[in-house]
Design a protein around this motif. Sequence first.
Motif, mmCIF file in Angstrom:
data_model
loop_
_atom_site.group_PDB
_atom_site.id
_atom_site.type_symbol
_atom_site.label_atom_id
_atom_site.label_comp_id
_atom_site.label_asym_id
_atom_site.label_seq_id
_atom_site.Cartn_x
_atom_site.Cartn_y
_atom_site.Cartn_z
ATOM 1 N N ALA A 3 -0.597 22.770 -0.058
ATOM 2 C CA ALA A 3 -1.928 23.366 -0.247
ATOM 3 C C ALA A 3 -2.549 22.952 -1.583
ATOM 4 C CB ALA A 3 -1.817 24.886 -0.133
ATOM 5 N N VAL A 4 -2.750 21.656 -1.772
ATOM 6 C CA VAL A 4 -3.277 21.165 -3.054
ATOM 7 C C VAL A 4 -4.735 21.613 -3.247
ATOM 8 C CG1 VAL A 4 -3.803 19.099 -4.415
ATOM 9 C CG2 VAL A 4 -1.714 19.173 -3.046
ATOM 10 N N LYS A 5 -5.511 21.583 -2.158
ATOM 11 C CA LYS A 5 -6.930 21.944 -2.293
ATOM 12 C C LYS A 5 -7.094 23.413 -2.746
ATOM 13 C CE LYS A 5 -11.275 21.807 0.206
ATOM 14 N NZ LYS A 5 -11.881 21.783 1.542
ATOM 15 N N PRO A 6 -6.463 24.390 -2.039
ATOM 16 C CA PRO A 6 -6.589 25.768 -2.536
ATOM 17 C C PRO A 6 -5.982 25.972 -3.926
ATOM 18 C CG PRO A 6 -5.318 25.705 -0.469
ATOM 19 C CD PRO A 6 -5.825 24.324 -0.722
ATOM 20 N N ALA A 7 -4.917 25.243 -4.231
ATOM 21 C CA ALA A 7 -4.310 25.392 -5.559
ATOM 22 C C ALA A 7 -5.267 24.873 -6.632
ATOM 23 C CB ALA A 7 -2.980 24.638 -5.619
ATOM 24 N N ALA A 8 -5.972 23.793 -6.308
ATOM 25 C CA ALA A 8 -6.935 23.237 -7.267
ATOM 26 C C ALA A 8 -8.042 24.255 -7.539
ATOM 27 C CB ALA A 8 -7.519 21.935 -6.721
ATOM 28 N N ALA A 9 -8.400 25.032 -6.496
ATOM 29 C CA ALA A 9 -9.439 26.048 -6.681
ATOM 30 C C ALA A 9 -8.888 27.250 -7.451
ATOM 31 C CB ALA A 9 -9.969 26.492 -5.315
ATOM 32 N N ALA A 10 -7.569 27.488 -7.338
ATOM 33 C CA ALA A 10 -6.989 28.704 -7.925
ATOM 34 C C ALA A 10 -6.563 28.537 -9.387
ATOM 35 C CB ALA A 10 -5.777 29.147 -7.092
ATOM 36 N N THR A 11 -6.194 27.320 -9.785
ATOM 37 C CA THR A 11 -5.625 27.162 -11.133
ATOM 38 C C THR A 11 -6.692 27.365 -12.219
ATOM 39 O OG1 THR A 11 -4.418 25.679 -12.618
ATOM 40 C CG2 THR A 11 -5.932 24.620 -11.078
ATOM 41 N N VAL A 12 -6.293 28.045 -13.274
ATOM 42 C CA VAL A 12 -7.194 28.243 -14.408
ATOM 43 C C VAL A 12 -6.885 27.209 -15.491
ATOM 44 C CG1 VAL A 12 -7.854 29.872 -16.235
ATOM 45 C CG2 VAL A 12 -7.452 30.705 -13.903
ATOM 46 N N LYS A 13 -5.577 26.975 -15.672
ATOM 47 C CA LYS A 13 -5.169 26.027 -16.718
ATOM 48 C C LYS A 13 -5.285 24.569 -16.272
ATOM 49 C CE LYS A 13 -1.628 29.040 -18.739
ATOM 50 N NZ LYS A 13 -0.177 29.286 -18.754
ATOM 51 N N GLY A 14 -5.484 24.376 -14.954
ATOM 52 C CA GLY A 14 -5.518 22.999 -14.448
ATOM 53 C C GLY A 14 -4.133 22.391 -14.377
ATOM 54 N N ARG A 15 -3.111 23.258 -14.259
ATOM 55 C CA ARG A 15 -1.723 22.775 -14.215
ATOM 56 C C ARG A 15 -1.022 23.398 -13.001
ATOM 57 N NH1 ARG A 15 -0.710 20.326 -19.028
ATOM 58 N NH2 ARG A 15 1.547 20.505 -18.972
ATOM 59 N N ILE A 16 -0.622 22.534 -12.081
ATOM 60 C CA ILE A 16 -0.094 22.992 -10.790
ATOM 61 C C ILE A 16 1.308 22.431 -10.586
ATOM 62 C CG2 ILE A 16 -0.418 22.790 -8.269
ATOM 63 C CD1 ILE A 16 -3.452 22.491 -8.862
ATOM 64 N N GLY A 17 2.203 23.254 -10.044
ATOM 65 C CA GLY A 17 3.541 22.785 -9.682
ATOM 66 C C GLY A 17 3.680 22.754 -8.161
ATOM 67 N N VAL A 18 4.357 21.757 -7.650
ATOM 68 C CA VAL A 18 4.565 21.669 -6.198
ATOM 69 C C VAL A 18 6.058 21.577 -5.921
ATOM 70 C CG1 VAL A 18 3.983 20.426 -4.069
ATOM 71 C CG2 VAL A 18 2.483 20.233 -6.076
ATOM 72 N N ILE A 19 6.584 22.492 -5.105
ATOM 73 C CA ILE A 19 7.956 22.319 -4.624
ATOM 74 C C ILE A 19 7.883 21.912 -3.150
ATOM 75 C CG2 ILE A 19 9.169 23.744 -6.336
ATOM 76 C CD1 ILE A 19 9.187 26.059 -4.371
ATOM 77 N N ALA A 20 8.654 20.906 -2.796
ATOM 78 C CA ALA A 20 8.615 20.344 -1.436
ATOM 79 C C ALA A 20 9.856 19.483 -1.260
ATOM 80 C CB ALA A 20 7.344 19.512 -1.261
ATOM 81 N N THR A 21 9.970 18.835 -0.101
ATOM 82 C CA THR A 21 11.121 17.931 0.068
ATOM 83 C C THR A 21 10.782 16.548 -0.518
ATOM 84 O OG1 THR A 21 10.429 17.003 2.199
ATOM 85 C CG2 THR A 21 11.675 19.080 2.266
ATOM 86 N N GLY A 22 11.811 15.755 -0.737
ATOM 87 C CA GLY A 22 11.620 14.412 -1.269
ATOM 88 C C GLY A 22 10.739 13.567 -0.363
ATOM 89 N N VAL A 23 10.929 13.692 0.961
ATOM 90 C CA VAL A 23 10.126 12.898 1.914
ATOM 91 C C VAL A 23 8.645 13.267 1.792
ATOM 92 C CG1 VAL A 23 9.646 12.508 4.377
ATOM 93 C CG2 VAL A 23 12.008 12.470 3.546
ATOM 94 N N THR A 24 8.348 14.556 1.697
ATOM 95 C CA THR A 24 6.945 14.987 1.567
ATOM 96 C C THR A 24 6.332 14.433 0.287
ATOM 97 O OG1 THR A 24 7.381 17.039 2.773
ATOM 98 C CG2 THR A 24 5.429 17.024 1.369
ATOM 99 N N LEU A 25 7.051 14.564 -0.812
ATOM 100 C CA LEU A 25 6.491 14.179 -2.109
ATOM 101 C C LEU A 25 6.333 12.659 -2.237
ATOM 102 C CD1 LEU A 25 8.455 16.695 -4.371
ATOM 103 C CD2 LEU A 25 6.053 16.832 -3.680
ATOM 104 N N ALA A 26 7.176 11.916 -1.507
ATOM 105 C CA ALA A 26 7.112 10.452 -1.594
ATOM 106 C C ALA A 26 6.093 9.866 -0.610
ATOM 107 C CB ALA A 26 8.491 9.860 -1.312
ATOM 108 N N GLY A 27 5.548 10.691 0.264
ATOM 109 C CA GLY A 27 4.703 10.181 1.356
ATOM 110 C C GLY A 27 3.280 9.854 0.924
ATOM 111 N N GLU A 28 2.648 9.000 1.731
ATOM 112 C CA GLU A 28 1.256 8.607 1.450
ATOM 113 C C GLU A 28 0.294 9.785 1.597
ATOM 114 O OE1 GLU A 28 0.134 5.376 3.995
ATOM 115 O OE2 GLU A 28 1.765 4.135 3.178
#
Length: 265
Positions: A99-124
């Motif tokens: 959910a990068v789009k909602p997180a971008a709307a929610a962050t105040v500091k402009g700093r977001i962390g994502v936990i996911a699997t390696g395949v998800t994070l490495a994907g296009e």
Amino acid sequence: MSSLRPIGFFDSGVGGLSVMKEVRRLLPAESLVYFADSAHCPYGVKPVELIRGRAYAICDFMIGLDVKLIVIASNTTSAAALDAVREKYSVPVIGVEPAVKPAAAATVKGRIGVIATGVTLAGERFESLVKRFGDGLEIFTQACPGLVELVESGRWDDKETEELVKLYLDKLLARDVDTIILGCTHYPFLRAVVEKLAGSGIKVIDSGEAVARQVARVLKKNGLAADIKSTGGESFFTTGDPEHVRPVVRLLWGKQDLVVKREEV
Ligand code: DGL
């Protein structure tokens, strides 16, 4: 126009139930089929070709059940196979992405962390999400091997789980993030632990509700929604040992009398 045909959901295991729960909440009239590929879980550390092959096998089975729409209730499988599945089948297919789009709307500091699997994070797909919505933001990622297996064994709040979640979260918290994306459909079942460890100033976001709204939109657009007066049921399948999978599905789904059938695909 309405349709009583079921909606099919699948994931490597029980994680996609977090998505199906949101769909059930929003669409009580729909019949839902869930397929847990427990014999091949976890997907997130496997080759993309293998995950794609599993997606085809499960979708073939669900098309045999006459599903009217398929939800790939897995970030990993969506990263590996969403386009391929859309190409192969004529029913609408909906995927899940962090959910990068909602997180971008929610962050105040402009700093977001994502936990996911390696395949998800490495994907296009993830790369493209960050390009589209991450402009001007700092996005830090963390793969979390081992968490999926703990959820699969129903251990979403024991000591070992908390320790492993802490190990991964601490790396993101050290980057001063104020928003954390649960980028794997297993992780909403760890939300209480994540929120406790992250503390009250941190927002924790997943994609379940957004996917449910998308399902509702696509059904409506295609004239496929169930008649509002009907009451939808659920059926559950697994490639794993039903004796093992059933108690976890019962706990996560919150129904004690449900049946989980074994299906080799
Ligand atoms: N729950 C899935 C996801 O959203 C798959 C996790 C796995 O099997 O590694 O990524």
